[in-house]
Scaffold this motif. Structure first.
Motif, PDB file in Angstrom:
ATOM      1  N   TYR A 237       0.839  -1.194   0.000  1.00 36.68           N
ATOM      2  CA  TYR A 237       0.000   0.000   0.000  1.00 36.68           C
ATOM      3  C   TYR A 237       0.877   1.249   0.000  1.00 36.68           C
ATOM      4  O   TYR A 237       1.913   1.288   0.673  1.00 36.68           O
ATOM      5  CB  TYR A 237      -0.891   0.040   1.242  1.00 36.68           C
ATOM      6  N   ASP A 238       0.439   2.280  -0.719  1.00 35.93           N
ATOM      7  CA  ASP A 238       1.118   3.572  -0.679  1.00 35.93           C
ATOM      8  C   ASP A 238       0.642   4.362   0.538  1.00 35.93           C
ATOM      9  O   ASP A 238      -0.554   4.385   0.850  1.00 35.93           O
ATOM     10  CB  ASP A 238       0.828   4.372  -1.949  1.00 35.93           C
ATOM     11  N   VAL A 239       1.580   5.007   1.230  1.00 36.32           N
ATOM     12  CA  VAL A 239       1.278   5.808   2.412  1.00 36.32           C
ATOM     13  C   VAL A 239       1.408   7.279   2.042  1.00 36.32           C
ATOM     14  O   VAL A 239       2.471   7.721   1.595  1.00 36.32           O
ATOM     15  CB  VAL A 239       2.230   5.469   3.572  1.00 36.32           C
ATOM     16  N   ARG A 240       0.340   8.025   2.229  1.00 30.97           N
ATOM     17  CA  ARG A 240       0.339   9.460   1.927  1.00 30.97           C
ATOM     18  C   ARG A 240       0.253  10.253   3.227  1.00 30.97           C
ATOM     19  O   ARG A 240      -0.521   9.915   4.107  1.00 30.97           O
ATOM     20  CB  ARG A 240      -0.820   9.810   0.994  1.00 30.97           C
ATOM     21  N   ALA A 241       1.064  11.304   3.303  1.00 34.79           N
ATOM     22  CA  ALA A 241       1.082  12.194   4.469  1.00 34.79           C
ATOM     23  C   ALA A 241       1.358  11.424   5.760  1.00 34.79           C
ATOM     24  O   ALA A 241       0.915  11.823   6.832  1.00 34.79           O
ATOM     25  CB  ALA A 241      -0.235  12.966   4.577  1.00 34.79           C
ATOM     26  N   GLY A 251      -6.740   2.401   1.100  1.00 37.18           N
ATOM     27  CA  GLY A 251      -5.863   2.387  -0.061  1.00 37.18           C
ATOM     28  C   GLY A 251      -6.094   1.206  -0.983  1.00 37.18           C
ATOM     29  O   GLY A 251      -6.880   0.295  -0.699  1.00 37.18           O
ATOM     30  N   THR A 252      -5.405   1.244  -2.114  1.00 39.28           N
ATOM     31  CA  THR A 252      -5.453   0.182  -3.107  1.00 39.28           C
ATOM     32  C   THR A 252      -4.226  -0.710  -2.950  1.00 39.28           C
ATOM     33  O   THR A 252      -3.094  -0.235  -3.035  1.00 39.28           O
ATOM     34  CB  THR A 252      -5.477   0.769  -4.531  1.00 39.28           C
ATOM     35  N   ALA A 253      -4.450  -1.982  -2.733  1.00 41.31           N
ATOM     36  CA  ALA A 253      -3.341  -2.913  -2.540  1.00 41.31           C
ATOM     37  C   ALA A 253      -2.770  -3.361  -3.873  1.00 41.31           C
ATOM     38  O   ALA A 253      -3.509  -3.613  -4.821  1.00 41.31           O
ATOM     39  CB  ALA A 253      -3.807  -4.127  -1.746  1.00 41.31           C
ATOM     40  N   ARG A 254      -1.454  -3.471  -3.929  1.00 36.33           N
ATOM     41  CA  ARG A 254      -0.770  -4.084  -5.059  1.00 36.33           C
ATOM     42  C   ARG A 254      -0.265  -5.444  -4.581  1.00 36.33           C
ATOM     43  O   ARG A 254       0.374  -5.540  -3.537  1.00 36.33           O
ATOM     44  CB  ARG A 254       0.380  -3.197  -5.536  1.00 36.33           C
TER      45      ARG A 254
END
Length: 364
Positions: A237-241, A251-254
């Motif tokens: 998952y991408d972490v923002r802020a 989030g959207t999982a890869r």
């Protein structure tokens, strides 16, 4: 899965035989084609017989065993880049069930003593090993809603620990301390969200059950990604802020398949953030082999559909399109398991009767 690990190895074969033919729901998301990881190095130290947690460092790796009856195995192990043990640190008292590791921005190593297969622990714990220290410090915590089995630990951008329950059926809980941890106190935990894991079809020793539990977690060195792993896959998952909870719950999982790892419980990022590194418990390796750290490339494009925001308290999770709710999956398993178990017992009895009849005929 609520199964004691020392019995899980025997149970794995039974689960694979009995439920291996059970298909995922139509429309379940499938990630990129599975591929075996690339071996990095092999762990040959006999004390590392139940590896359950791993982090990468600038000089190598840190690993811990699952709960062990051997005092020599109940340590924090420091490995060099060739997987050779170069240092160990003992605990000042016996840990219960160490399951995962995390490293803070200052180099502090956190050991997650959070396993509870029988769900009987009144408290769980984190061991904090400061840089240069010769023994870790114990911090106790307690759940607000009864015991949970957990095998995964993350640190958010502020260094706050996040406990990820093992779950079942594809849904896991997130818990965080309500106040700063103190060595002489038991800190209450609070639920901060729930995560619905993407579905997959990746082969693993526990069939569909192994795809719906979380056995490890890690943060990328730059803090911009986190990963959860099951026995079958890695979910990145991408972490923002710096908001790790939001990343996991909205989030959207890869998905990176981790096919057929014997009992895959550990995952970490390489120090440059380019690779996912995993290792399996050594007790589950084929005879004559030792566990190896495996390397998989990190993902760069989404491969699973976004999910709606999850509630911040423990509660029902709405099913994603094309996939039954986690509770429905668990209920289905609970309903069919007595039938499956009965059929298995009947087959075993018939098989035993056949063997005895053959032996009597052979002895005439």
């Amino acid at each position: 899965m609520g199964v004691r690990k020392r019995h899980a190895r025997a149970g794995a074969a039974l689960v694979t035989i009995v439920v291996g033919a059970v298909a995922l729901a139509p429309g379940a998301a499938v990630a990129v084609a599975p591929g075996a990881g690339t071996p990095v190095c092999e762990v040959r130290d006999e004390r590392l017989n139940e590896i359950s947690g791993m982090v990468a460092t600038d000089t190598g790796y840190v690993v811990v065993n699952d709960g062990s009856d051997s005092e020599a195995a109940r340590r924090i192990f420091f490995l060099d880049r060739r997987c050779t043990v170069v240092r160990t640190i003992a605990y000042p008292s016996r840990p219960r069930d160490t399951e995962d590791l995390a490293v803070g921005a200052d180099g502090t190593v956190w050991v997650a003593d959070i396993g509870d297969n029988d769900r009987t622990r009144q408290t769980i714990a984190l061991w904090r090993l400061a840089p240069g220290a010769d023994q870790p410090v114990l911090h106790r915590m307690t759940y607000p809603d009864g015991p949970h089995d957990a095998e995964a630990l993350l640190l958010d951008s502020a260094g706050r620990p996040l406990i990820i329950t093992k779950g079942g059926g594809g849904t896991v809980g997130l818990y965080a301390p309500t106040t700063a941890l103190r060595p002489a106190a038991t800190t209450p935990l609070a639920p901060v969200g729930r995560v619905a894991l993407p579905a997959s079809t990746t082969s693993n020793p526990y069939s569909f059950l192994g795809r719906g539990v979380v056995t490890g977690a890690a943060s990328a060195p730059d803090g911009r990604r986190v990963v959860l792993r099951s026995y079958a896959d890695a979910f990145e998952y991408d972490v923002r802020a710096g908001d790790v909870v939001a990343a996991l719950t909205t989030g959207t999982a890869r998905i990176t398949p981790l096919p057929d790892e014997p009992q895959g419980e550990s995952i970490t990022y390489s120090r440059d953030g380019r690779w996912l590194l995993t290792i399996s418990e050594s007790a589950d390796q084929p005879s004559g082999t030792r566990p190896a750290i495996l390397r998989y490339p990190t993902t760069t494009a989404p491969s699973a559909s976004p999910r709606p925001p999850e509630p911040t308290t423990a509660g029902p999770v709405a099913p994603a399109p094309g996939r039954p709710a986690a509770g429905h999956m668990v209920d289905t398993v609970n309903r069919i398991w007595p039938v499956v178990a009965g059929a298995g017992i009947l087959l075993a009895v018939l098989g035993l009767a056949g063997v005895l009849r053959w032996r009597r005929a052979d002895n005439r």
